[in-house]
Design an enzyme around this catalytic site. Structure first.
Site, PDB file in Angstrom:
ATOM      1  N   ALA A   8       0.842  -1.209   0.000  1.00 21.88           N
ATOM      2  CA  ALA A   8       0.000   0.000   0.000  1.00 21.88           C
ATOM      3  C   ALA A   8       0.872   1.252   0.000  1.00 21.88           C
ATOM      4  O   ALA A   8       0.468   2.304   0.494  1.00 21.88           O
ATOM      5  CB  ALA A   8      -0.922  -0.017   1.213  1.00 21.88           C
ATOM      6  N   GLY A   9       2.071   1.104  -0.557  1.00 27.91           N
ATOM      7  CA  GLY A   9       2.995   2.252  -0.622  1.00 27.91           C
ATOM      8  C   GLY A   9       2.609   3.205  -1.731  1.00 27.91           C
ATOM      9  O   GLY A   9       1.440   3.272  -2.147  1.00 27.91           O
ATOM     10  N   ASN A  10       3.600   3.929  -2.229  1.00 27.46           N
ATOM     11  CA  ASN A  10       3.316   4.989  -3.211  1.00 27.46           C
ATOM     12  C   ASN A  10       2.605   4.462  -4.454  1.00 27.46           C
ATOM     13  O   ASN A  10       1.592   5.007  -4.878  1.00 27.46           O
ATOM     14  CB  ASN A  10       4.620   5.676  -3.612  1.00 27.46           C
ATOM     15  N   VAL A  11       3.147   3.413  -5.055  1.00 25.50           N
ATOM     16  CA  VAL A  11       2.564   2.917  -6.309  1.00 25.50           C
ATOM     17  C   VAL A  11       1.228   2.212  -6.036  1.00 25.50           C
ATOM     18  O   VAL A  11       0.221   2.461  -6.721  1.00 25.50           O
ATOM     19  CB  VAL A  11       3.536   1.969  -7.044  1.00 25.50           C
ATOM     20  N   GLY A  12       1.203   1.346  -5.015  1.00 24.20           N
ATOM     21  CA  GLY A  12      -0.008   0.581  -4.715  1.00 24.20           C
ATOM     22  C   GLY A  12      -1.183   1.477  -4.372  1.00 24.20           C
ATOM     23  O   GLY A  12      -2.295   1.298  -4.885  1.00 24.20           O
ATOM     24  N   ASN A 120      10.190  -4.285  -8.757  1.00 23.49           N
ATOM     25  CA  ASN A 120      11.422  -4.348  -9.565  1.00 23.49           C
ATOM     26  C   ASN A 120      12.476  -5.267  -8.980  1.00 23.49           C
ATOM     27  O   ASN A 120      12.488  -5.475  -7.770  1.00 23.49           O
ATOM     28  CB  ASN A 120      12.010  -2.933  -9.677  1.00 23.49           C
ATOM     29  N   HIS A 175      12.478  -3.951 -18.872  1.00 24.94           N
ATOM     30  CA  HIS A 175      12.110  -2.718 -18.160  1.00 24.94           C
ATOM     31  C   HIS A 175      13.324  -2.226 -17.351  1.00 24.94           C
ATOM     32  O   HIS A 175      13.341  -2.226 -16.141  1.00 24.94           O
ATOM     33  CB  HIS A 175      10.909  -3.002 -17.238  1.00 24.94           C
TER      34      HIS A 175
HETATM   35  P1  NAI Z   1       6.934   1.887  -1.335  1.00 30.70           P
HETATM   36  O1  NAI Z   1       8.075   1.670  -0.413  1.00 30.70           O
HETATM   37  O2  NAI Z   1       6.225   3.205  -1.286  1.00 30.70           O
HETATM   38  O3  NAI Z   1       5.821   0.756  -1.066  1.00 30.70           O
HETATM   39  C1  NAI Z   1       6.130  -0.599  -0.956  1.00 30.70           C
HETATM   40  C2  NAI Z   1       5.195  -1.163   0.106  1.00 30.70           C
HETATM   41  O4  NAI Z   1       5.365  -2.575   0.137  1.00 30.70           O
HETATM   42  C3  NAI Z   1       5.490  -0.645   1.516  1.00 30.70           C
HETATM   43  O5  NAI Z   1       4.324  -0.029   2.060  1.00 30.70           O
HETATM   44  C4  NAI Z   1       5.894  -1.897   2.292  1.00 30.70           C
HETATM   45  O6  NAI Z   1       5.474  -1.880   3.640  1.00 30.70           O
HETATM   46  C5  NAI Z   1       5.175  -2.973   1.487  1.00 30.70           C
HETATM   47  N1  NAI Z   1       5.714  -4.307   1.680  1.00 30.70           N
HETATM   48  C6  NAI Z   1       7.022  -4.701   1.783  1.00 30.70           C
HETATM   49  N2  NAI Z   1       7.090  -6.021   1.970  1.00 30.70           N
HETATM   50  C7  NAI Z   1       5.809  -6.485   1.972  1.00 30.70           C
HETATM   51  C8  NAI Z   1       5.232  -7.777   2.114  1.00 30.70           C
HETATM   52  N3  NAI Z   1       5.986  -8.866   2.287  1.00 30.70           N
HETATM   53  N4  NAI Z   1       3.880  -7.881   2.071  1.00 30.70           N
HETATM   54  C9  NAI Z   1       3.107  -6.788   1.892  1.00 30.70           C
HETATM   55  N5  NAI Z   1       3.597  -5.541   1.756  1.00 30.70           N
HETATM   56  C10 NAI Z   1       4.938  -5.405   1.802  1.00 30.70           C
HETATM   57  O7  NAI Z   1       7.436   1.570  -2.807  1.00 30.70           O
HETATM   58  P2  NAI Z   1       6.762   1.995  -4.196  1.00 30.70           P
HETATM   59  O8  NAI Z   1       7.332   3.287  -4.638  1.00 30.70           O
HETATM   60  O9  NAI Z   1       5.303   1.840  -4.084  1.00 30.70           O
HETATM   61  O10 NAI Z   1       7.364   0.874  -5.180  1.00 30.70           O
HETATM   62  C11 NAI Z   1       6.971  -0.484  -5.031  1.00 30.70           C
HETATM   63  C12 NAI Z   1       7.742  -1.377  -5.997  1.00 30.70           C
HETATM   64  O11 NAI Z   1       7.336  -1.078  -7.326  1.00 30.70           O
HETATM   65  C13 NAI Z   1       9.262  -1.189  -5.976  1.00 30.70           C
HETATM   66  O12 NAI Z   1       9.893  -2.442  -6.147  1.00 30.70           O
HETATM   67  C14 NAI Z   1       9.516  -0.305  -7.168  1.00 30.70           C
HETATM   68  O13 NAI Z   1      10.824  -0.418  -7.659  1.00 30.70           O
HETATM   69  C15 NAI Z   1       8.494  -0.848  -8.132  1.00 30.70           C
HETATM   70  N6  NAI Z   1       8.118   0.025  -9.227  1.00 30.70           N
HETATM   71  C16 NAI Z   1       7.901  -0.573 -10.442  1.00 30.70           C
HETATM   72  C17 NAI Z   1       7.503   0.160 -11.525  1.00 30.70           C
HETATM   73  C18 NAI Z   1       7.237  -0.539 -12.827  1.00 30.70           C
HETATM   74  O14 NAI Z   1       7.049   0.129 -13.849  1.00 30.70           O
HETATM   75  N7  NAI Z   1       7.213  -1.853 -12.875  1.00 30.70           N
HETATM   76  C19 NAI Z   1       7.324   1.625 -11.439  1.00 30.70           C
HETATM   77  C20 NAI Z   1       7.547   2.150 -10.107  1.00 30.70           C
HETATM   78  C21 NAI Z   1       7.927   1.362  -9.046  1.00 30.70           C
END
Ligand code: NAI
Length: 308
Positions: A8-12, A120, A175
């Site tokens: 539920a972070g930034n992207v979610g 990623n 990607h």
């Molecule tokens: P973020 O740090 O804001 O959110 C990630 C969330 O995942 C956090 O709230 C964290 O508590 C949660 N989390 C960690 N382990 C967990 C688990 N085992 N079970 C449930 N929740 C868990 O990160 P953000 O910015 O949302 O990025 C998330 C991922 O998406 C990163 O790996 C990032 O590199 C990737 N990403 C991929 C893109 C794409 O085009 N494919 C574009 C942007 C980001």
């Protein structure tokens, strides 16, 4: 239609927000390991309902996968994002463990779901999710090309000074900053090749800006981007849930397509209610074929790191 978003972070959370206000699904469940975090994000989004006019039910849970039962689509965004100077590939060790566990957990409660992988390094995480779950290849989709293509169209729109929605363009391949392939030759403005309007030099600059599009934002924001990634996931989920059969570049398992085997890599796909309905065979020229082969080698190398 029910969508679960793990992480539920930034992207979610952005993805949940877009899915809700565009009415793409009737129910969204956000799940996170951080106590109370998904609950808080869900409540905040729900409190937009009256002022933006949506009826989607949004809820949040801490690690309770039973609440995700019966999801039509599960989006995996859990993991750590990039920090300035980091490549997507440097996230591999940490995110691999997370993605594998999450994929296994969601399937216990939603055995028929389609999984969209966002974490990623996305191509490798998609491959890992496929191998770990044994799901048929049409039900595991990596989101990257939708975002990269959107960035490509944005940079083309800036160069042309024309609306991005009038521009058609696609990014295929891995990607990664050095592996993605913006197909400049096939980009068009209202059906007219952009090569009619832009010099080779400008097109090269647009392609280069696209490739480092994510890194540019990471440098500016101090962490990786979320508005466009969240919206790109929602766009993909919309095509699945509403069986729109849009052509979207997605990372999917290839078996001979584009001369590649046993990897997940960005290729043009028709996305509908069964997930990947079809992989389209677009005719690449020799230079594009060579770039694709090089990109595939890099993705394969990254997958090998899973074994070490
Ligand atoms: P973020 O740090 O804001 O959110 C990630 C969330 O995942 C956090 O709230 C964290 O508590 C949660 N989390 C960690 N382990 C967990 C688990 N085992 N079970 C449930 N929740 C868990 O990160 P953000 O910015 O949302 O990025 C998330 C991922 O998406 C990163 O790996 C990032 O590199 C990737 N990403 C991929 C893109 C794409 O085009 N494919 C574009 C942007 C980001």
């Amino acid at each position: 239609m029910k969508v679960t978003i793990v992480g539920a972070g930034n992207v979610g959370a952005t993805c949940a927000d877009v899915i809700s206000y565009r009415g793409i699904a009737s129910e969204v469940v956000l799940l996170d390991i951080k106590e109370g975090f998904a609950e808080g994000k869900a409540l905040d989004i729900m409190q937009c309902a009256t002022n933006t006019g949506f009826n989607t039910k949004v809820s949040g849970v801490t690690n309770d996968y039973s609440k995700t039962a019966g999801s039509d689509v599960v989006v995996i965004t859990s993991g750590i994002p990039r920090k300035p100077g980091m490549t997507r590939e440097e996230l591999i060790g940490i995110n691999a463990g997370i993605v594998k566990t999450v994929a296994e957990n969601v399937l216990k409660f939603s055995p028929n779901t389609i999984i969209v992988v966002v974490s990623n390094p996305m191509d490798t995480m998609t491959y890992l999710a496929l191998k770990a779950t044994g799901l048929p290849k049409n039900r595991i989709i990596g989101m990257g090309g939708a975002l990269d293509s959107s960035r490509f169209r944005t940079y083309l729109s800036l160069a042309l000074d024309k609306p991005a929605n009038d521009i058609s363009a696609m990014v295929i391949g891995g990607h990664g900053d050095t592996t993605m392939i913006p197909l400049t030759r096939l980009a068009s403005y209202n059906g007219i090749p952009v090569t009619e309007f832009l010099s080779e030099e400008v097109l090269q600059k647009v392609a280069a800006d696209t490739m480092v599009g994510g890194a540019t934002l990471t440098g500016l924001l101090g962490t990786s981007a979320w508005y466009a990634p969240g919206a790109s996931v929602a766009f993909l989920v919309d095509s699945i849930l509403n069986d729109q059969k849009k052509m979207i570049a997605c990372s999917v398992f290839v078996e001979g397509e584009y001369g590649q085997n046993d990897i997940c890599i960005g290729v043009p796909c028709i996305i509908g209610k069964n997930g990947v309905e079809e992989i389209l065979d677009i005719k690449l020229n020799e230079q594009e074929k060579a770039l694709f082969a090089k990109s595939a080698d890099a993705v394969r190398g990254m997958n090998d790191a899973l074994k070490s």
